[in-house]
Each structure stands twice: as C-alpha cells, then as structure tokens.
Motif scaffolding. Structure first.
Motif, short mmCIF file in Angstrom:
data_model
loop_
_atom_site.label_atom_id
_atom_site.label_comp_id
_atom_site.label_asym_id
_atom_site.label_seq_id
_atom_site.Cartn_x
_atom_site.Cartn_y
_atom_site.Cartn_z
N SER A 10 0.98 -1.12 -0.07
CA SER A 10 0.02 -0.11 -0.04
C SER A 10 0.84 1.14 0.07
O SER A 10 2.00 1.14 0.63
CB SER A 10 -0.91 -0.10 1.17
OG SER A 10 -1.65 1.06 1.46
N ASP A 12 -0.21 4.07 1.38
CA ASP A 12 -0.87 4.81 2.41
C ASP A 12 0.10 4.48 3.77
O ASP A 12 0.10 3.51 4.14
CB ASP A 12 -2.26 4.44 2.96
CG ASP A 12 -2.78 5.27 4.02
OD1 ASP A 12 -2.34 6.08 4.29
OD2 ASP A 12 -4.02 4.94 4.39
N TYR A 18 2.25 -1.06 4.14
CA TYR A 18 3.28 0.20 3.73
C TYR A 18 4.42 0.02 3.95
O TYR A 18 4.92 -0.51 5.33
CB TYR A 18 2.49 1.62 4.61
CG TYR A 18 3.56 2.62 3.90
CD1 TYR A 18 3.48 3.39 2.85
CD2 TYR A 18 4.55 3.00 4.77
CE1 TYR A 18 4.14 4.34 2.55
CE2 TYR A 18 5.38 4.28 4.63
CZ TYR A 18 5.05 4.90 3.27
OH TYR A 18 5.82 5.98 3.01
N ASN A 38 -1.69 4.61 -10.97
CA ASN A 38 -2.53 5.27 -9.87
C ASN A 38 -3.09 4.12 -8.95
O ASN A 38 -4.03 4.50 -8.09
CB ASN A 38 -3.74 6.10 -10.44
CG ASN A 38 -4.48 5.14 -11.34
OD1 ASN A 38 -4.35 4.14 -11.72
ND2 ASN A 38 -5.60 5.73 -11.45
N GLU A 40 -3.38 2.34 -5.50
CA GLU A 40 -2.91 2.78 -4.20
C GLU A 40 -2.73 1.59 -3.31
O GLU A 40 -1.88 1.73 -2.27
CB GLU A 40 -4.33 3.50 -3.56
CG GLU A 40 -4.81 4.58 -4.00
CD GLU A 40 -4.24 5.81 -3.40
OE1 GLU A 40 -3.71 5.73 -2.20
OE2 GLU A 40 -3.96 6.82 -4.31
N GLU A 41 -3.31 0.28 -3.72
CA GLU A 41 -2.87 -0.86 -2.84
C GLU A 41 -3.21 -1.88 -3.80
O GLU A 41 -4.16 -1.64 -4.65
CB GLU A 41 -3.66 -0.94 -1.53
CG GLU A 41 -3.32 -1.97 -0.74
CD GLU A 41 -4.17 -2.27 0.50
OE1 GLU A 41 -3.93 -3.02 1.30
OE2 GLU A 41 -4.86 -1.10 0.72
N PRO A 52 -7.98 4.94 -6.80
CA PRO A 52 -8.74 6.33 -6.39
C PRO A 52 -9.98 6.63 -7.58
O PRO A 52 -9.61 6.53 -8.59
CB PRO A 52 -7.74 7.53 -6.16
CG PRO A 52 -6.49 6.96 -6.93
CD PRO A 52 -6.56 5.41 -7.08
N ASN A 62 -9.63 12.89 1.45
CA ASN A 62 -8.90 11.95 0.70
C ASN A 62 -9.65 11.48 -0.33
O ASN A 62 -10.74 11.31 -0.28
CB ASN A 62 -8.34 10.94 1.52
CG ASN A 62 -7.50 11.25 2.74
OD1 ASN A 62 -6.72 12.31 2.59
ND2 ASN A 62 -7.72 10.73 3.94
N VAL A 65 -11.39 5.34 -3.00
CA VAL A 65 -10.82 4.22 -3.51
C VAL A 65 -12.10 3.19 -4.14
O VAL A 65 -12.79 2.92 -3.30
CB VAL A 65 -9.60 3.71 -2.82
CG1 VAL A 65 -8.46 4.52 -2.72
CG2 VAL A 65 -10.02 3.16 -1.74
#
Length: 80
Positions: A10, A12, A18, A38, A40-41, A52, A62, A65
C-alpha cells in the motif's frame, strides 16, 4: 532485497502493508494487462487493486478508492 515484490503493498503510510523502502525502489503494476500508475494498494494472491476515484472525496478530503478485481502483476521498475 528480494527480487520479487511483496504479495500486498500500500502507498498509505497508515496501512500495515506500507513499506517505504520498497516504494522508493519503484514498483510497476499491471492490472488486467494494462500498466497502471494510480494504484493505491494491491494484492496479487487475492487478485485485486484499490484505485482512486478522481472526483469523489471521503469525509477527510482523501480520494475515495474502488476495489477492482482481476489479474494483477507486480515488478520492480529498476529491474525492467
């Protein structure tokens, strides 16, 4: 470092998946045969990515997603 990317990662910092060192190395993601920038995870074993929605925001401001399912491939960009 390992030559294969992790099963789940991830971007984030609040996520337990992460890893700043791996993200700094550069990870490429191909979802349903198309290279995406793009994501995110992602999770390779469960075949999903979180991407997203450009126009929607959550209550903290934010981007919202979506969890999309399909074949996921990951690689280190410095190896390509």
């Amino acid at each position: 470092m390992a030559d294969t990317p992790p099963d789940r990662l991830s971007v984030d910092p609040a996520s337990p998946f992460y890893d700043e060192a791996l993200l700094a190395r550069g990870i490429g993601i191909r979802f349903k045969g198309v290279e995406r920038t793009n994501v995110e995870e992602y999770c390779i074993s469960e075949n999903w990515v979180r991407m997203p929605v450009p126009t929607a925001k959550d209550r903290r401001g934010n981007p919202m997603v979506l969890k999309l399912t399909g074949p996921v491939e990951a690689w280190f960009k410095d190896d390509a």
